[in-house]
Design a protein around this motif. Structure first.
Motif, mmCIF file in Angstrom:
data_model
loop_
_atom_site.group_PDB
_atom_site.id
_atom_site.type_symbol
_atom_site.label_atom_id
_atom_site.label_comp_id
_atom_site.label_asym_id
_atom_site.label_seq_id
_atom_site.Cartn_x
_atom_site.Cartn_y
_atom_site.Cartn_z
ATOM 1 N N LYS A 219 43.544 45.541 42.643
ATOM 2 C CA LYS A 219 44.500 44.424 42.534
ATOM 3 C C LYS A 219 44.241 43.700 41.234
ATOM 4 N N ILE A 220 45.311 43.453 40.489
ATOM 5 C CA ILE A 220 45.131 42.735 39.224
ATOM 6 C C ILE A 220 46.099 41.551 39.168
ATOM 7 N N GLU A 221 45.836 40.652 38.243
ATOM 8 C CA GLU A 221 46.731 39.518 38.058
ATOM 9 C C GLU A 221 47.638 39.780 36.861
ATOM 10 N N THR A 222 48.781 39.096 36.852
ATOM 11 C CA THR A 222 49.740 39.318 35.759
ATOM 12 C C THR A 222 49.317 38.546 34.510
ATOM 13 N N LYS A 223 48.204 38.953 33.917
ATOM 14 C CA LYS A 223 47.814 38.397 32.614
ATOM 15 C C LYS A 223 47.265 39.540 31.754
ATOM 16 N N ARG A 224 47.541 39.457 30.468
ATOM 17 C CA ARG A 224 47.323 40.619 29.600
ATOM 18 C C ARG A 224 45.878 41.063 29.483
ATOM 19 N N ASP A 225 44.951 40.135 29.614
ATOM 20 C CA ASP A 225 43.571 40.597 29.436
ATOM 21 C C ASP A 225 43.077 41.423 30.626
ATOM 22 N N GLU A 226 43.917 41.567 31.651
ATOM 23 C CA GLU A 226 43.569 42.472 32.742
ATOM 24 C C GLU A 226 43.647 43.932 32.291
ATOM 25 N N LEU A 227 44.394 44.194 31.218
ATOM 26 C CA LEU A 227 44.581 45.580 30.765
ATOM 27 C C LEU A 227 43.255 46.261 30.416
ATOM 28 N N ASP A 228 42.351 45.513 29.811
ATOM 29 C CA ASP A 228 41.043 46.072 29.452
ATOM 30 C C ASP A 228 40.276 46.485 30.704
ATOM 31 N N ARG A 229 40.342 45.605 31.712
ATOM 32 C CA ARG A 229 39.632 45.882 32.965
ATOM 33 C C ARG A 229 40.224 47.133 33.628
ATOM 34 N N VAL A 230 41.558 47.214 33.626
ATOM 35 C CA VAL A 230 42.206 48.382 34.237
ATOM 36 C C VAL A 230 41.772 49.655 33.522
ATOM 37 N N SER A 231 41.775 49.624 32.187
ATOM 38 C CA SER A 231 41.449 50.858 31.457
ATOM 39 C C SER A 231 40.005 51.282 31.725
ATOM 40 N N GLU A 232 39.116 50.307 31.879
ATOM 41 C CA GLU A 232 37.721 50.631 32.172
ATOM 42 C C GLU A 232 37.588 51.274 33.569
ATOM 43 N N ILE A 233 38.299 50.701 34.511
ATOM 44 C CA ILE A 233 38.251 51.230 35.884
ATOM 45 C C ILE A 233 38.828 52.652 35.938
ATOM 46 N N ILE A 234 39.950 52.860 35.216
ATOM 47 C CA ILE A 234 40.572 54.197 35.196
ATOM 48 C C ILE A 234 39.618 55.207 34.546
ATOM 49 N N GLU A 235 38.981 54.769 33.464
ATOM 50 C CA GLU A 235 38.062 55.668 32.775
ATOM 51 C C GLU A 235 36.922 56.104 33.701
ATOM 52 N N ASN A 236 36.360 55.145 34.431
ATOM 53 C CA ASN A 236 35.282 55.473 35.363
ATOM 54 C C ASN A 236 35.750 56.366 36.504
ATOM 55 N N PHE A 237 36.953 56.076 37.000
ATOM 56 C CA PHE A 237 37.509 56.898 38.082
ATOM 57 C C PHE A 237 37.759 58.322 37.559
ATOM 58 N N GLY A 238 38.267 58.427 36.342
ATOM 59 C CA GLY A 238 38.512 59.729 35.720
ATOM 60 C C GLY A 238 37.221 60.520 35.540
ATOM 61 N N LEU A 239 36.158 59.814 35.130
ATOM 62 C CA LEU A 239 34.859 60.475 34.968
ATOM 63 C C LEU A 239 34.355 60.998 36.311
ATOM 64 N N GLN A 240 34.458 60.123 37.318
ATOM 65 C CA GLN A 240 34.007 60.470 38.664
ATOM 66 C C GLN A 240 34.768 61.689 39.205
ATOM 67 N N GLU A 241 36.059 61.738 38.882
ATOM 68 C CA GLU A 241 36.893 62.825 39.410
ATOM 69 C C GLU A 241 36.989 64.007 38.443
ATOM 70 N N ASP A 242 36.238 63.901 37.316
ATOM 71 C CA ASP A 242 36.198 64.982 36.344
ATOM 72 C C ASP A 242 37.575 65.293 35.744
ATOM 73 N N TRP A 243 38.317 64.260 35.436
ATOM 74 C CA TRP A 243 39.632 64.431 34.819
ATOM 75 C C TRP A 243 39.470 64.852 33.365
ATOM 76 N N PRO A 244 40.412 65.643 32.857
ATOM 77 C CA PRO A 244 40.425 65.876 31.409
ATOM 78 C C PRO A 244 40.755 64.559 30.684
ATOM 79 N N MET A 245 40.272 64.410 29.454
ATOM 80 C CA MET A 245 40.470 63.142 28.724
ATOM 81 C C MET A 245 41.943 62.778 28.559
ATOM 82 N N ASP A 246 42.788 63.791 28.360
ATOM 83 C CA ASP A 246 44.196 63.445 28.142
ATOM 84 C C ASP A 246 44.851 62.893 29.410
#
Lengths: 139, 112
Positions: free
Chosen positions: A8-35
Motif C-alpha cells: 500500500k502506498i500513498e499518493t505522493k511522488r517520493d513513494e516511487l523510490d520505495r516502490v522501485s526498491e520493493i520491486i527490485e527485492n521481489f524480483g531478486l527473490q523471484e529470480d526475475w530477469p533484469m528487464d
C-alpha cells in the motif's frame, strides 16, 4: 510455485523510490530477469503517477498494489479510490509517428503500459478503479 | 538529479545518471536546460549511466529535442541500455531523435 506481494502506498511522488526498491527485492527473490524488473517498475510508475496527477482533487490517498507470480506469468493489480478512469478507453492516444515538431508532449505513459504488457484490463468496482496488467516471466 | 557536461570539438555532451522518473524529471529538465546554451549547435545526451526512464523522463528528452530543433541545433542520444532503447522504440522516439550506440558514433554523426 506462486509468490505474492501486497503493497500500500500513498499518493505522493517520493513513494516511487520505495516502490522501485520493493520491486527490485521481489524480483531478486523471484529470480526475475533484469528487464522484467524494469518493465514492472515502469508500468507501475505510469499507472500510479496517473492516479497521483488526475485521480483526486487533492489530499493523500491510498493506492494498493498486488502482484502474483504463477505458472510463468505475473499479474499486477493496482487499486485506487480516485475518480473513475479507464486507461484503455479514457486516455488520449498519442500519435507516435508524428514528426518532431508535431509530437505531443505527454500521453505516452498509458501507451507504453499497453505495449509492454501482454494484457491490460480495467474494471470499476465498489467505488474503486481496478487495473490489472499481465506479463510473462521469461527466464 | 545532476547533469554534467563535456565538450568535444563543437559538440556539447550532456550526461546524467541513475533513474529519471516522475519524482525527479522536473529536476532533470531544469539541469538540462541550464546545461544547454541557446548558442549550441550540436548536442549529445549520453544515457550510458541511466538505469531507468519513464514517460516523465521521455517528456524532458522530447522537449529538449523540440527546443534544439527550434535553435537549428543537431541532437542525438547515445549509449542506451537495451530496456531504454525498447522504450524509445515503443514511443516512436527512435523515429524523431537520432539514437547511437556510442558517444563517439553520435559525435561523428553530428559532425557529418
Amino acid at each position: 510455485m506462486s509468490a505474492e506481494l501486497r503493497l500500500k502506498i500513498e499518493t505522493k511522488r517520493d513513494e516511487l523510490d520505495r516502490v522501485s526498491e520493493i520491486i527490485e527485492n521481489f524480483g531478486l527473490q523471484e529470480d526475475w530477469p533484469m528487464d522484467l524488473v524494469f518493465k514492472v517498475n515502469l508500468a507501475l510508475e505510469e499507472i500510479v503517477i496517473n492516479v497521483m496527477n488526475y485521480g483526486h482533487d487533492g489530499g493523500l490517498h491510498e493506492v494498493e498494489i498486488n502482484m502474483t507470480c504463477e505458472d510463468g506469468s505475473l499479474t499486477i493489480e493496482v487499486v485506487d479510490d480516485g475518480r473513475p478512469f479507464d486507461p484503455l478507453n479514457d486516455a488520449p492516444k498519442p500519435d507516435v509517428t508524428a514528426e518532431l515538431e508535431n509530437r505531443d508532449i505527454g500521453g505516452l505513459g498509458i501507451h507504453i503500459v499497453r505495449k509492454m504488457m501482454s494484457d491490460v484490463r480495467y474494471r470499476r468496482e465498489q467505488g474503486k478503479n481496478h487495473l490489472t496488467m499481465v506479463t510473462s516471466i521469461e527466464k | 538529479m545532476g547533469v554534467t557536461t563535456e565538450r568535444q570539438d563543437n559538440t556539447l555532451i550532456a550526461k546524467t545518471e541513475g533513474r529519471i522518473d516522475g519524482a525527479n524529471a522536473r529536476e532533470f529538465q531544469d539541469a538540462l536546460d541550464a546545461a544547454i546554451d541557446s548558442s549550441e549547435r550540436q548536442v549529445v545526451l549520453d544515457l550510458e549511466e541511466v538505469s531507468y526512464i519513464s514517460s516523465a523522463g521521455l517528456r524532458v528528452i522530447l522537449l529538449t529535442a523540440k527546443s534544439l530543433q527550434k535553435q537549428e541545433a543537431k541532437f542525438a542520444v547515445c549509449s542506451l541500455s537495451e530496456s531504454i532503447r525498447e522504450i524509445f522504440e515503443i514511443s516512436g522516439f527512435d523515429q524523431i531523435i537520432a539514437v547511437h550506440d556510442s558517444r563517439d558514433e553520435a559525435i561523428d554523426a553530428l559532425k557529418g
